[in-house]
Design an enzyme around this catalytic site. Structure first.
Site, short mmCIF file in Angstrom:
data_model
loop_
_atom_site.label_atom_id
_atom_site.label_comp_id
_atom_site.label_asym_id
_atom_site.label_seq_id
_atom_site.Cartn_x
_atom_site.Cartn_y
_atom_site.Cartn_z
N ASP A 42 4.56 -0.15 -7.21
CA ASP A 42 3.39 -0.43 -7.95
C ASP A 42 1.96 0.28 -7.15
O ASP A 42 0.78 0.42 -7.92
CB ASP A 42 2.87 -1.93 -8.18
CG ASP A 42 1.74 -2.00 -9.07
OD1 ASP A 42 1.80 -1.71 -9.97
OD2 ASP A 42 0.70 -2.85 -8.71
N GLU A 68 -3.81 7.81 -5.44
CA GLU A 68 -3.73 7.15 -6.87
C GLU A 68 -5.34 7.37 -7.38
O GLU A 68 -6.53 7.15 -6.69
CB GLU A 68 -3.78 5.55 -6.52
CG GLU A 68 -2.63 5.06 -6.01
CD GLU A 68 -2.45 3.63 -5.64
OE1 GLU A 68 -1.61 3.12 -5.43
OE2 GLU A 68 -3.65 3.04 -5.76
N ARG A 83 0.76 -1.22 -0.07
CA ARG A 83 -0.08 -0.06 -0.03
C ARG A 83 0.74 1.31 0.08
O ARG A 83 2.07 1.29 0.69
CB ARG A 83 -1.06 -0.04 1.26
CG ARG A 83 -1.87 -1.10 1.14
CD ARG A 83 -3.00 -0.77 0.05
NE ARG A 83 -4.30 -1.76 0.34
CZ ARG A 83 -4.16 -2.70 -0.70
NH1 ARG A 83 -3.21 -2.96 -1.67
NH2 ARG A 83 -5.28 -3.49 -0.78
N HIS A 121 -0.31 0.43 -10.43
CA HIS A 121 -0.94 -0.61 -9.55
C HIS A 121 -1.71 -1.65 -10.31
O HIS A 121 -2.87 -1.65 -10.46
CB HIS A 121 -2.44 0.43 -9.02
CG HIS A 121 -2.91 -0.02 -7.94
ND1 HIS A 121 -3.15 0.36 -6.46
CD2 HIS A 121 -2.86 -1.55 -7.32
CE1 HIS A 121 -3.73 -0.29 -5.63
NE2 HIS A 121 -3.38 -1.61 -6.23
#
Length: 320
Positions: free
Chosen positions: A264, A269, A240, A288
């Site tokens: 990632d 986001e 996370r 992501h």
């Protein structure tokens, strides 16, 4: 349940952008699928639905109060923080999630990032497209460090499904595996050494994060913890975004405390354009997508459908 159910998917585009089928859900009720749903559209779109499926659309007390027909919320993910579980339980709403569907894909992404840093695949491919290899006087060239993973120490923070898979792959590479975990030594493979957080930071050549986001882990990789890491270490985050202080990581890259940061996930986001990591040459960021292989998404959709079917049949599974 009596009558034909009303099923709504609020944001189905990421799990299924069109290459998979929701058809089995249509056999269970009247299905409406929205690619995306803005917060102000939730009530209108979910009104009258007994079953609501969400990936990232937030459902809490305010929404449930205006959606009295909802009896089931299915989260199209492993993390279920988008749903106010206590509010759902107070109203007798069953909430389910999808465990472990992306384990192999996320672990694969960890090593895609790591191997890219170790072997500079992206860099040399780009150079050769510009014709650089063609201009060399001998059969090869390199102007970056090239790293062999064998015998390097990888420190894994969190030994859930993904952390354990990463440990297994690292072991196959011949790496030394240490972990900071709440698991008992008897419950982890013999090739994994359980260590303290501080010892992991100081001893690992690569640190990879696989712990949940909690009050305790939020910002766990900050300036202090970065200062304790082996100079030139590689940091990987596919867990996370808020696990790391992004400005502190960018500064550590600039100072050489870290040689690379691979991620990632980011704290916001989509990210803000001024996120320092997006502009740091030593940061390698993917959007992501570690979970998003077709194989993993197919497993996800299959479990989501099975979860709904089990609920309709009165035997709910994967309940939060």
């Amino acid at each position: 349940m009596q009558g034909r159910l009303h099923i709504v998917i609020l944001d189905g585009c990421c799990a299924n952008p069109g290459d998979l089928s929701w058809q089995p859900l249509e056999e269970l009720g009247e299905l409406i699928v929205y690619d995306r749903t803005a917060p102000e559209q939730v009530i209108e779109r979910a009104r009258g639905a007994e079953i609501v499926l969400t990936n990232k659309v937030i459902l809490g007390e305010a929404q449930f109060a205006l959606l009295p027909d909802v009896r089931y919320v299915g989260v199209l993910a492993t993390g279920y923080n988008v749903v106010d579980i206590e509010a759902a339980h107070r109203r007798g709403i069953t909430v389910t999630y999808v465990p472990a569907y992306s384990t192999d894909s996320v672990a694969q992404s960890v090593f895609a990032h790591l191997l890219n840093v170790a072997n500079k695949v992206e860099y040399y491919t780009h150079e050769n497209r510009k014709g650089r290899w063609c201009q060399q006087p001998v059969f090869c060239y390199w102007d970056t460090p090239l790293i062999e993973l064998y015998d390097k120490t990888i420190g894994i923070i969190g030994l859930g499904n993904i952390g354990m898979k990463v440990a297994s792959i690292a072991h196959a590479f011949g790496m030394k595996v240490v972990a900071y975990t709440s698991k008992n030594v008897s419950d982890i493979p013999s090739y994994v050494e359980k260590v303290t957080f501080e010892n992991l930071l100081s001893g690992a050549d690569i640190v990879t994060l696989h712990c949940p986001l909690t009050d305790k882990t939020n910002g766990m990789i900050d300036r202090e913890s970065l200062s304790k890491m082996k100079k030139g270490a590689i940091l990987i985050n596919t867990g996370r975004g808020p696990l790391v202080d992004e400005q502190a990581v960018s500064d550590a890259l600039d100072k050489g405390q870290l040689s690379a940061f691979c991620a990632d996930v980011l704290s916001m986001e989509p990210p803000s354009p001024d996120n320092p990591l997006l502009h740091n040459d030593k940061a390698f960021i993917t959007p992501h997508i570690a979970w998003a292989t077709r194989e993993a998404r197919s497993r996800l959709v299959d479990v989501v459908i099975d979860n709904v079917r089990a609920f309709v049949e009165g035997r709910p599974q994967n309940v939060v």
